[in-house]
Write an enzyme that holds these catalytic residues in place. Structure first.
Site, mmCIF file in Angstrom:
data_model
loop_
_atom_site.group_PDB
_atom_site.id
_atom_site.type_symbol
_atom_site.label_atom_id
_atom_site.label_comp_id
_atom_site.label_asym_id
_atom_site.label_seq_id
_atom_site.Cartn_x
_atom_site.Cartn_y
_atom_site.Cartn_z
ATOM 1 N N LYS A 72 -13.404 1.829 3.185
ATOM 2 C CA LYS A 72 -12.671 1.257 2.062
ATOM 3 C C LYS A 72 -12.570 -0.261 2.241
ATOM 4 C CE LYS A 72 -8.150 1.500 -0.245
ATOM 5 N NZ LYS A 72 -6.830 2.174 -0.282
ATOM 6 N N SER A 148 -5.564 3.787 -4.557
ATOM 7 C CA SER A 148 -6.487 2.673 -4.481
ATOM 8 C C SER A 148 -7.768 3.007 -3.711
ATOM 9 C CB SER A 148 -5.791 1.479 -3.807
ATOM 10 O OG SER A 148 -5.412 1.777 -2.488
ATOM 11 N N SER A 172 -2.244 6.363 -2.209
ATOM 12 C CA SER A 172 -3.625 5.928 -2.404
ATOM 13 C C SER A 172 -4.681 6.729 -1.657
ATOM 14 C CB SER A 172 -3.766 4.447 -2.029
ATOM 15 O OG SER A 172 -3.115 3.638 -2.976
#
Length: 471
Positions: A72, A148, A172
């Site tokens: 990520k 996210s 997230s």
């Protein structure tokens, strides 16, 4: 053998058995990304040639030798690689050192192929940053993959990799896992170090973890990166042993409470979420657990949203101030996306005492929440997401009143668990009438990831997860 449809544990075994070489496995993943990411926009930074060049140096006995993984692009810092955090302000910054988690992934033999899309600074529930554009859901490209960790979730759901890193400051990991039909475990605060560049994220709300297709992958990956380092601000309670060893272990007869409506009263009840939780409760009961409606009274406290939001905004303001120092000139509000500009502006108007008062309120909230588990409950079952699967654009960038209201409803079941630091796992047990995944989450007492893995593996064995988006 379609090696990319194996989970990460299975891919590692295939490499050890000689059914596929580490290079062949990585090249297959690269080809899959190149074939499908144009539609999904999950991978924003690619390092394919460098990743392939690193394979020969991986020790032959590394447990995940040759298994491809994506990182990520928020946290999970990698030396010498671009780091954007979903932001035009931050885009192009290179990390000076590897994060501790990345060091451990390398040592375990993972092949790091690149970085995945995330909303600007990870501050919302959908991955639609101005900097890189929207990530689309592999189940329906008109829909959001969540946020996210939306880029990571879309990549795993589409079969680009079996495993990707993620992080969770208000939901997230669990929200993208829910929307993309994956397993997503937010670990106990302090289980995974955020060092050396960070001590904590969002005043302790944020934790690092993974999205995966199987419980055993999540357990094995957390084993790789778990542990504290000197100077870390938190240390999670010790686990009885490796989490991978909890897969298949009898969890015993557990006392489980469940919620189909949020006790705060301001979150609309959604039929497909009610159906998902009700079905999961029945499944747990059929597996021998004591299941009954109910949950912590503290979840109904209406002041939570204000205090949680203030702390997050304060952290965003501090991050933006740090970016200004890094580049040598302050970040202006009009350089930020409207959502973040509003949060930073609000934070700048508050004082330090306001921040301390908010954290003290959360300290009390954490104790009031923990009392429910201390009273004899083992698990809390709730939706992973407080709203139905939603299309891209549903969080409107130009109407902050609607955007913040919808986001507040969406994180109503996840953000309290970030505030308490407890572990929680989202499981892909339901689909809505349109065939889109709807996850449910189980929350355990602090330090009890072992219990979550046992129960999640029991559920997975009883009702194997379907991954219809694999390409």
């Amino acid at each position: 053998m379609d090696v990319l449809k194996l989970d990460a544990v299975g891919q590692a075994q295939a490499v050890r058995d000689g059914r596929v070489s580490a290079r062949e496995l990585a090249e297959a993943a690269i080809a899959h990304i190149e074939a499908h990411d144009g539609d999904l926009n999950a991978v924003v930074h690619r390092r394919f040639e460098r990743a392939l060049a690193e394979i020969d140096a991986i020790p032959p006995d590394a447990p995940f030798r040759g298994v491809p993984i994506l990182l990520k692009d928020l946290g999970w810092r990698q030396a010498g690689e671009p780091y954007s955090g979903g932001s035009l302000v931050q885009d192009g910054v290179e990390n000076a050192v590897d994060g501790y988690g990345v060091v451990r992934l390398r040592e375990a033999g993972f092949v790091l192929l690149g970085r995945t899309n995330t909303p600007e600074f990870g501050s919302t529930i959908t991955t639609e940053p101005v900097a890189f554009g929207a990530t689309r859901n592999p189940y329906d490209e008109a829909y959001s993959a969540g946020g996210s960790s939306g880029g990571s979730a879309a990549a795993v759901a589409a079969g680009m990799v079996a495993l990707a890193t993620a992080s969770d400051g208000g939901g997230s990991i669990r929200i993208p896992a829910s929307l993309c039909g994956l397993v997503g475990l937010k670990p106990t605060r302090g289980r995974v170090s955020l060092g050396p560049s960070m001590g904590e994220g969002w005043s302790g709300f944020s934790c690092a973890g993974f999205v995966s297709r199987t419980v055993r992958d999540t357990a094995a990956a957390l084993d790789v990166v778990s542990g504290t380092y000197p100077g870390d601000p938190y240390a999670a309670p010790a686990l009885p042993g490796p989490l991978a060893g909890e897969v298949g272990r009898d969890p015993g007869r557990l006392r489980v409470g469940f919620l189909t409506a949020h006790p705060r009263g301001d979150v609309p009840e959604v039929p497909e979420l009610t159906e998902a939780v009700t079905a999961a409760a029945a499944l747990l009961e059929s597996l021998g657990h004591d299941v009954a409606p109910g949950g912590p009274e503290a979840l109904g406290e209406t002041a939570f949203t204000e205090h949680f939001g203030a702390i997050v905004a304060d952290n965003l303001a501090a991050h933006v101030a740090g970016l200004g120092e890094l580049r040598g000139k302050p970040v202006e509000l009009d350089e930020l996306e409207p959502r973040n500009a509003a949060m930073v502006n609000a934070a700048r108007r508050r004082g330090a005492a306001d921040h301390i008062l908010a954290t003290q309120w959360v300290d009390g909230f954490r104790r009031r929440m923990a009392a429910w588990w201390s009273a004899g409950h083992d698990l809390l079952l709730m939706p992973s997401l407080g709203v139905a699967p939603f299309p891209l654009g549903w969080i409107p960038p130009g109407d902050l009143s609607i955007a913040f209201g919808r986001t507040s409803h969406a994180v109503a079941y996840t953000s309290p668990v970030n505030a308490t630091g407890q572990p929680a796992i989202s499981l892909p047990l339901h689909r809505n009438p349109a065939g889109l995944p709807v996850g449910v989450q189980l929350v355990a007492a602090a330090g009890r990831e072992d219990l979550l893995v046992r129960v999640a593996a029991q559920v997975e064995a009883a009702r194997p997860f379907e991954h219809a988006a694999l390409r």
